[in-house]
Design a protein around this motif. Sequence first.
Motif, PDB file in Angstrom:
ATOM      1  N   ALA A 127      61.020 -52.183 -62.860  1.00 42.32           N
ATOM      2  CA  ALA A 127      60.722 -51.828 -64.277  1.00 42.32           C
ATOM      3  C   ALA A 127      60.172 -52.799 -64.944  1.00 42.32           C
ATOM      4  O   ALA A 127      59.288 -52.918 -65.911  1.00 42.32           O
ATOM      5  CB  ALA A 127      61.924 -51.257 -64.696  1.00 42.32           C
ATOM      6  N   GLY A 130      56.805 -53.530 -64.209  1.00 42.87           N
ATOM      7  CA  GLY A 130      55.868 -52.595 -64.887  1.00 42.87           C
ATOM      8  C   GLY A 130      55.634 -52.709 -66.156  1.00 42.87           C
ATOM      9  O   GLY A 130      54.411 -52.323 -66.732  1.00 42.87           O
ATOM     10  N   THR A 139      53.288 -45.355 -69.702  1.00 42.66           N
ATOM     11  CA  THR A 139      53.887 -46.097 -68.776  1.00 42.66           C
ATOM     12  C   THR A 139      55.008 -47.270 -69.149  1.00 42.66           C
ATOM     13  O   THR A 139      55.957 -47.500 -68.652  1.00 42.66           O
ATOM     14  CB  THR A 139      52.704 -46.817 -67.776  1.00 42.66           C
ATOM     15  OG1 THR A 139      51.783 -45.746 -67.530  1.00 42.66           O
ATOM     16  CG2 THR A 139      53.254 -47.310 -66.549  1.00 42.66           C
ATOM     17  N   CYS A 143      58.945 -47.413 -68.030  1.00 44.84           N
ATOM     18  CA  CYS A 143      59.264 -48.737 -67.332  1.00 44.84           C
ATOM     19  C   CYS A 143      60.397 -49.425 -68.305  1.00 44.84           C
ATOM     20  O   CYS A 143      61.403 -49.965 -67.551  1.00 44.84           O
ATOM     21  CB  CYS A 143      58.207 -49.713 -67.158  1.00 44.84           C
ATOM     22  SG  CYS A 143      57.334 -49.395 -65.887  1.00 44.84           S
TER      23      CYS A 143
END
Length: 585
Positions: A127, A130, A139, A143
């Motif tokens: 995460a 990300g 997104t 994350c």
Amino acid sequence: MLAWSDIVWVIPFLYGLIFIIGLTVGRSHQRIMVVSSTLSSAAAFIIAIGLTWERATIQADDYSYYVDWLVIGDTFFRIGYELNNLAAWLLVLITGINILLLCLLYHKQDQAAISSIYGYMGLLLFAASGVVLADHAVTFFACALLISFSLYLLLSHPIYGSKPKAIFQFITAQLAGYAAFLAALVVLYWYIPNHSLEFTMLETFFSGSAAGFTQQMKHIIAGALVASALFIAGLIPYGHWMKQLELERPILRVVIFCFGSALLPISILLRFRVVITESTDVLTLCKWLGAIVVLWCTIRILTRIQDAMAYIGMTMVGIMIFAYGHGVYVYMIAQLTFIMLSLIAIYGSAIRTSSVIVFGSFLVAVLTLIGVPPLSGYWMQQSLIATIAVQNSSWTIAALLVVMCSALGVTISFTSYWKKLSFPPKRGAVFIVIWPALLLIGLGLLWLVDNQRLEQWLFNMQTMETMKLGPMLLTMLSIAVGVMIAWLFSERITGALSSKLEYIDEGLQQSGERLANTIRKLGRLVARGGQLIERAIVQLLTTWLPFPLRFISRTGAQANILQSIGLVAVLTIIMIVLWYSVGGG
């Protein structure tokens, strides 16, 4: 196309693989879990190093890749990543810290290397990478949620035995933060053309006229984003819930603070800075909030030394928010790097407390956080003060006070931590604390060689001032005053001053309780008065106002025809008199 940029997606893939192995094969084969975590983390670190070296030597442009995974009418939902110099720096930091944390997990005898812990760490790093690489706000939001979720899994793990109060406060703070974050994203999605929430679109849109957004809307969106960062960091509403954690579990503190209280909030502020900087009022609020947090945490450290390790984390976050309000972004990244490396060296020093090398590494880390010259922390502090003095000289005194309070808090917190270390000498890999210390020294030397190249490389801008004699002396004086006060507090007048401060703190708490009781009593009196007024109005409307009509009706019913005629005549005379008395014709 660049070689390392093509495979940057492998980094989150490797961490996702660790998570999958930790929940499947690793549960019954712990050695497989340890080996796979180590190899995958090492591969991710090598890719991050190669990527950063490539971008530093070739001067590559920003690189992005995305695919349309959902199309609704004219709206395209894309998933992909954006690679720039800041992302490369943070990837090296994240992957390197992960390797050191795995080494600490392996060598700490009081924290068994359980497969689920490795798996949760893999989810956390997946995460975090990300968040760094995300090219779309949705997104990024997903994350960020995964980071908080993985921290919750670590926090509630049986091996750590966290208090239910700590878990409850963590959950409520995160929910409040993501609610504000989601509100800001909804407004942005609704008013931005094509409903695109890509960061490149946000930069293009807000760098122009930002048509469709009033100034009030910009204030609301920027305020919501800043509030989400403060909630997620734990600064509000509990004054950092981490004070509920046990000191005997330092690795949990390091992981939660580095990724949950520092990296994620700072990423929110930096990734959405093109939106937040549209509101000067919110930036001014960041200045005030950062300064107030640092000052308040310093007072709490002096009054509640048992919670010093939690409040010093708040102090570090507060000074970065203060720098964000002044637009000194490179200070935030450098300070985040110093904090992560220093915490690894500080908490890793328990591996071998009797080693001179370990103590030297511990000392380098603490002195860096304090800002003692000639280490890297000092050069960053003086650059911050020099930049603020040039941008807005009225904030120079506040900046000096913030630096002094930071030095004071760090000195007291980590000095008391070292004194409380009662672990027997353990056999462990000393490089776990040596590498962070060497990196801290190397970053300080790099800053001395070229102190403006890093900011130009990371943000393609230049806001920090070069080294000047005046700010250097003022910074050194502020740090010296902070260390002197901390030394007096911890060595000379600890008992008297501490008891006096505790007495003052208890007096303030009692005054607050008395004020609360008084407010409650006043509220009850107001409520009782309201009930009396309500009864009086009801009595007036139901008894006194209808009384003449009742009297006339009762008298007319009981009287004969002559009495009724006389009553009507009397009422007619009264009405005529009233009419002429109020000016009737």
